[in-house]
Design a protein around this motif. Structure first.
Motif, PDB file in Angstrom:
ATOM      1  N   LEU A   1       0.861  -1.188   0.000  1.00 49.75           N
ATOM      2  CA  LEU A   1       0.000   0.000   0.000  1.00 49.75           C
ATOM      3  C   LEU A   1       0.890   1.229   0.000  1.00 49.75           C
ATOM      4  CD1 LEU A   1      -2.707  -0.975   2.665  1.00 49.75           C
ATOM      5  CD2 LEU A   1      -3.055  -0.772   0.203  1.00 49.75           C
ATOM      6  N   THR A   2       0.642   2.131  -0.968  1.00 53.06           N
ATOM      7  CA  THR A   2       1.450   3.339  -1.085  1.00 53.06           C
ATOM      8  C   THR A   2       0.554   4.565  -0.995  1.00 53.06           C
ATOM      9  OG1 THR A   2       2.985   2.171  -2.569  1.00 53.06           O
ATOM     10  CG2 THR A   2       3.138   4.571  -2.485  1.00 53.06           C
ATOM     11  N   ILE A   3       0.939   5.505  -0.134  1.00 53.76           N
ATOM     12  CA  ILE A   3       0.182   6.744   0.040  1.00 53.76           C
ATOM     13  C   ILE A   3       1.111   7.913  -0.237  1.00 53.76           C
ATOM     14  CG2 ILE A   3      -1.180   8.159   1.614  1.00 53.76           C
ATOM     15  CD1 ILE A   3      -1.766   5.630   3.218  1.00 53.76           C
ATOM     16  N   ILE A   4       0.788   8.697  -1.271  1.00 55.22           N
ATOM     17  CA  ILE A   4       1.538   9.905  -1.602  1.00 55.22           C
ATOM     18  C   ILE A   4       0.532  11.026  -1.803  1.00 55.22           C
ATOM     19  CG2 ILE A   4       3.112  11.002  -3.226  1.00 55.22           C
ATOM     20  CD1 ILE A   4       4.255   8.292  -3.901  1.00 55.22           C
ATOM     21  N   GLY A   5       0.516  11.972  -0.903  1.00 54.81           N
ATOM     22  CA  GLY A   5      -0.474  13.049  -0.968  1.00 54.81           C
ATOM     23  C   GLY A   5      -1.876  12.484  -0.887  1.00 54.81           C
ATOM     24  N   ASN A   6      -2.718  12.820  -1.872  1.00 57.18           N
ATOM     25  CA  ASN A   6      -4.083  12.312  -1.922  1.00 57.18           C
ATOM     26  C   ASN A   6      -4.214  11.018  -2.721  1.00 57.18           C
ATOM     27  OD1 ASN A   6      -5.134  14.431  -0.414  1.00 57.18           O
ATOM     28  ND2 ASN A   6      -5.399  15.726  -2.226  1.00 57.18           N
ATOM     29  N   GLU A   7      -3.086  10.451  -3.101  1.00 58.83           N
ATOM     30  CA  GLU A   7      -3.106   9.248  -3.928  1.00 58.83           C
ATOM     31  C   GLU A   7      -2.831   8.008  -3.084  1.00 58.83           C
ATOM     32  OE1 GLU A   7      -1.352   9.183  -8.005  1.00 58.83           O
ATOM     33  OE2 GLU A   7      -0.006   7.692  -7.107  1.00 58.83           O
ATOM     34  N   LEU A   8      -3.675   6.999  -3.242  1.00 61.25           N
ATOM     35  CA  LEU A   8      -3.488   5.716  -2.558  1.00 61.25           C
ATOM     36  C   LEU A   8      -3.453   4.612  -3.599  1.00 61.25           C
ATOM     37  CD1 LEU A   8      -5.118   4.366   0.661  1.00 61.25           C
ATOM     38  CD2 LEU A   8      -5.119   2.957  -1.386  1.00 61.25           C
ATOM     39  N   LYS A   9      -2.415   3.799  -3.552  1.00 60.78           N
ATOM     40  CA  LYS A   9      -2.261   2.694  -4.498  1.00 60.78           C
ATOM     41  C   LYS A   9      -2.201   1.380  -3.735  1.00 60.78           C
ATOM     42  CE  LYS A   9       0.670   0.987  -8.258  1.00 60.78           C
ATOM     43  NZ  LYS A   9       1.903   1.228  -9.052  1.00 60.78           N
ATOM     44  N   SER A  10      -3.025   0.439  -4.149  1.00 63.96           N
ATOM     45  CA  SER A  10      -3.050  -0.890  -3.546  1.00 63.96           C
ATOM     46  C   SER A  10      -2.591  -1.916  -4.574  1.00 63.96           C
ATOM     47  CB  SER A  10      -4.462  -1.236  -3.048  1.00 63.96           C
ATOM     48  OG  SER A  10      -4.494  -2.552  -2.518  1.00 63.96           O
ATOM     49  N   LYS A  11      -1.607  -2.724  -4.190  1.00 62.21           N
ATOM     50  CA  LYS A  11      -1.075  -3.743  -5.089  1.00 62.21           C
ATOM     51  C   LYS A  11      -1.095  -5.097  -4.394  1.00 62.21           C
ATOM     52  CE  LYS A  11       3.118  -5.066  -7.616  1.00 62.21           C
ATOM     53  NZ  LYS A  11       4.544  -4.729  -7.881  1.00 62.21           N
TER      54      LYS A  11
ATOM     55  N   ASP B   1      -6.627  11.108 -11.179  1.00 60.66           N
ATOM     56  CA  ASP B   1      -6.824  10.575 -12.527  1.00 60.66           C
ATOM     57  C   ASP B   1      -8.170   9.851 -12.578  1.00 60.66           C
ATOM     58  OD1 ASP B   1      -6.793   9.319 -14.967  1.00 60.66           O
ATOM     59  OD2 ASP B   1      -4.721   8.617 -14.818  1.00 60.66           O
ATOM     60  N   SER B   2      -9.114  10.415 -13.313  1.00 59.74           N
ATOM     61  CA  SER B   2     -10.479   9.876 -13.346  1.00 59.74           C
ATOM     62  C   SER B   2     -10.581   8.539 -14.062  1.00 59.74           C
ATOM     63  CB  SER B   2     -11.421  10.882 -14.022  1.00 59.74           C
ATOM     64  OG  SER B   2     -11.028  11.112 -15.365  1.00 59.74           O
ATOM     65  N   LEU B   3      -9.520   8.138 -14.777  1.00 62.26           N
ATOM     66  CA  LEU B   3      -9.575   6.885 -15.525  1.00 62.26           C
ATOM     67  C   LEU B   3      -8.994   5.702 -14.756  1.00 62.26           C
ATOM     68  CD1 LEU B   3      -8.498   8.165 -19.074  1.00 62.26           C
ATOM     69  CD2 LEU B   3     -10.814   7.840 -18.162  1.00 62.26           C
ATOM     70  N   GLN B   4      -8.328   5.985 -13.633  1.00 63.33           N
ATOM     71  CA  GLN B   4      -7.707   4.916 -12.854  1.00 63.33           C
ATOM     72  C   GLN B   4      -8.707   4.331 -11.852  1.00 63.33           C
ATOM     73  OE1 GLN B   4      -4.756   3.528 -13.186  1.00 63.33           O
ATOM     74  NE2 GLN B   4      -3.976   4.901 -14.771  1.00 63.33           N
ATOM     75  N   PRO B   5      -8.971   3.015 -11.921  1.00 61.94           N
ATOM     76  CA  PRO B   5      -9.962   2.432 -11.011  1.00 61.94           C
ATOM     77  C   PRO B   5      -9.323   1.817  -9.759  1.00 61.94           C
ATOM     78  CG  PRO B   5      -9.443   0.849 -12.710  1.00 61.94           C
ATOM     79  CD  PRO B   5      -8.570   2.066 -12.970  1.00 61.94           C
ATOM     80  N   LEU B   6     -10.131   1.722  -8.726  1.00 62.89           N
ATOM     81  CA  LEU B   6      -9.808   0.918  -7.551  1.00 62.89           C
ATOM     82  C   LEU B   6     -10.800  -0.233  -7.559  1.00 62.89           C
ATOM     83  CD1 LEU B   6      -8.108   0.706  -4.904  1.00 62.89           C
ATOM     84  CD2 LEU B   6     -10.051   1.771  -3.747  1.00 62.89           C
ATOM     85  N   LYS B   7     -10.289  -1.457  -7.633  1.00 58.65           N
ATOM     86  CA  LYS B   7     -11.158  -2.623  -7.806  1.00 58.65           C
ATOM     87  C   LYS B   7     -11.168  -3.492  -6.552  1.00 58.65           C
ATOM     88  CE  LYS B   7     -11.060  -4.789 -11.759  1.00 58.65           C
ATOM     89  NZ  LYS B   7     -12.459  -4.646 -12.255  1.00 58.65           N
ATOM     90  N   PHE B   8     -12.366  -3.726  -6.046  1.00 63.69           N
ATOM     91  CA  PHE B   8     -12.571  -4.656  -4.932  1.00 63.69           C
ATOM     92  C   PHE B   8     -13.216  -5.920  -5.496  1.00 63.69           C
ATOM     93  CE2 PHE B   8     -15.392  -6.538  -1.769  1.00 63.69           C
ATOM     94  CZ  PHE B   8     -14.506  -6.760  -0.711  1.00 63.69           C
TER      95      PHE B   8
END
Length: 360
Positions: A125-135, A155-162
């Motif tokens: 899990l990476t948090i930079i500013g308002n950006e959160l990335k889950s791998k 980025d409105s095109l990047q999804p977060l998938k559960f």
């Protein structure tokens, strides 16, 4: 030369926003810093005998150990649910990077309902500013798993998938204190969270049971309308291989008092499926229903209007339970024809015994 700081404390009750409660806690904090060196070494040990964490069932024996060296904090933790074998052990590393944080769980696991769940060690899990990335944040037990992958960003095109695959709802039962069963498969995609949220879901719950009563199979999808900022819903319920209920419409979270605009279509719907939701008010519901119901209002106070045709309908008011809850000063009961002699007078005797002795 080395500067050191130590703190040892015992706290009887610790409250955080009244949603997180920790009882009989001990804290041991130690730090050290070398002269003319910006680096700080620190260690923390926290033990708490009992906890009440938000909506979770009461827990006990919380143990947290953490050590801070250079740009990272290594941690281990343990927690048990009271009166069960359920427990969690979360271990890993928190690393400070430029403008953000990285969190990785290592050798972490849960035990729920005698099942062992593991967290994929390749997660990040990476948090930079308002950006959160889950791998590769995946929690699995044999053939069932839940996962979180993707990005929350501008980025409105990047999804977060559960994603959930073959997930057994009974796994959650001890955590939410609800007797629920069923098999969940589905996906939820979230995009553009910081502006106009775009959400799409595809969900199927097989053999849904509540309080050991079979509700059926639920399937459908939900799509968030960016322009109108509301959720479009289209779901159906199949019970014993027959479609008995369809629900279509919208949920508008902006309209607090009238967020629901749904149409429920009943087709030979067995009224028994409603019984788990009205326990303590109605019981022994029977018969089938056909017709349409318009549902408005809010989730907490829905308004149901419409006409349905009920065949061979039966319904019992749980009067005693209602009286216990409401505690009215006076109670009026219907004088049903034939009640005095029903079942040789035993029915009336039972009613009078409950009213006079159980309810006072």
């Amino acid at each position: 030369n080395t500067s050191t700081f130590s703190l040892t404390s015992k706290i009887d009750t610790l409250l955080l926003n009244d949603k997180y409660r920790f009882f009989k806690s001990e804290i041991d904090l130690n730090t050290s810093k070398f002269y003319n060196n910006p680096e700080v070494l620190a260690s923390l040990i926290l033990n708490s005998q009992n906890q009440k964490i938000n909506v979770l069932s009461p827990t006990e024996n919380l143990e947290i150990e953490a050590s801070w060296e250079k740009d990272r904090i290594a941690f281990t933790s343990g927690l048990k649910q009271i009166g069960t074998t359920n427990q969690a052990n979360l271990n890993g590393t928190l690393r400070f990077i430029e403008d953000g944080l990285e969190l990785q769980f290592k050798k972490s696991k849960f035990r729920l309902l005698e099942q062992n769940w593991n967290i994929n060690p390749d997660n990040l899990l990476t948090i930079i500013g308002n950006e959160l990335k889950s791998k590769n944040l995946i929690i699995n037990n044999l053939e069932q798993f839940i996962s979180l992958n993707g990005l929350i960003s501008q980025d409105s095109l990047q999804p977060l998938k559960f994603t959930a695959k073959n997930f057994k709802l009974e796994t959650l039962a001890p955590l939410i204190s609800l007797n629920i069963k069923g098999l969940v498969n589905g996906e939820v995609d979230l995009k553009n969270i910081y502006k106009n949220v775009n959400a799409e879901s595809n969900l199927r719950i097989e053999d849904l049971m509540l309080d050991d009563f079979l509700i059926g199979n639920i399937a459908g999808n939900g799509v968030f309308d960016n322009e109108k900022q509301r959720l479009n819903l289209d779901y159906s319920l199949e019970r014993l291989k027959t479609k008995v209920l369809e629900v279509k419409g919208v949920y508008d979270p902006k309209n607090a008092e009238n967020s629901l605009d749904l149409l429920a279509t009943l087709s030979q719907t067995d009224l028994q499926i409603l019984e788990p939701f009205v326990k303590g008010i109605f019981s022994k519901m029977g018969g089938t229903a056909d017709g349409n119901l318009n549902i408005s209002g809010s989730l907490s106070h829905p308004i149901v209007q419409g006409v349905i045709d009920i065949k061979r309908g039966t319904l019992f008011f749980d009067v005693a339970e209602i009286i216990k809850r409401k505690k009215p000063k006076v109670v009026f009961l219907e004088n049903v024809k034939g009640l005095r002699n029903h079942n040789g007078g035993k029915t009336l005797a039972t009613i009078l015994n409950v009213l006079r002795n159980d309810l006072g």
